[in-house]
Design a protein around this motif. Structure first.
Motif: not given
Length: 215
Positions: A121-144
């Motif tokens: 896991d990761v602590d996101l509190s120290q970041y101002d900007t979060v890029f979120i990326g993944g492939p498209v699996w059945w209309g959205t991001y993978p369930q994980v």
């Protein structure tokens, strides 16, 4: 593959379903159509940023059996170009699966709303900007990725969140809307999408997109 809890600085670093599956929520959108058309600064250049992503190596649509997933390549570009750090959402549930059975598994997971486990896991509190990326699996991001979203639902309030996807015809699909729903307190920007088969030769498209964000 980057180990899940390791944050990587840019100085250390140099696709419906591909990964993109073809699903009922298919949206035909070219990558350039999903870029912000007018340059908008979303954060100060010295603000701290992280790229959170899931990427699938192995058998992928349009690019065959690959050692490095399409989304990871884009994540690495972002890391290099703006000095962001990384957290890779890693699960071994899909390791070694051929394309067709993986399509069926992704479809079933999406239908049931399953939340597969991921490593670290990761602590996101120290970041101002979060890029979120993944492939498209059945209309959205993978369930994980939704497992990650649920765990961090309250951690991105007031932060800038920038979705991106790799695909083979679905564009952004429902990913931006799903990120907005997952993080209602965040400033979710317009998303960016790029074809999985382009990522190894079209770094310039990623760079152009980042410039529209003020980088």
């Amino acid at each position: 593959m980057v180990k899940p809890l390791k944050l990587i600085l840019a100085s250390a670093m140099s696709l419906l379903f591909s990964t993109a599956c073809s699903g009922s929520n298919k949206v035909s959108t070219d990558a350039n159509d999903n870029q912000t058309k007018n340059k908008t600064t979303v954060m100060a250049k010295d603000g701290k940023a992280i790229v959170v992503f899931f990427s699938h190596a192995g058998d992928n649509y349009a690019v065959g059996n690959i050692e490095v997933g399409n989304t990871k390549i884009v994540a690495d570009y972002i890391t290099e170009l703006i000095g962001a750090e990384q957290f890779e959402i890693v699960t071994h549930k899909y390791d070694g699966m051929a394309y067709t059975p993986l399509i069926e598994l992704a479809k079933e997971e999406t239908r049931k709303g399953e939340l597969p486990a991921y490593e670290g896991d990761v602590d996101l509190s120290q970041y101002d900007t979060v890029f979120i990326g993944g492939p498209v699996w059945w209309g959205t991001y993978p369930q994980v990725m939704f497992t990650f979203f649920k765990k961090h639902a309250n951690d991105l309030k007031g932060k800038t969140v920038i979705p991106f996807t790799t695909h083979e015809g679905s564009g952004l699909a429902n990913c931006v809307e799903d990120v907005k729903e997952a993080f209602p307190g965040a400033n979710v920007t317009k998303g960016f999408s790029i074809y999985g088969h382009e990522v190894r030769t079209e770094k310039a498209k990623v760079e152009k997109w980042l410039k529209t964000l003020g980088y």
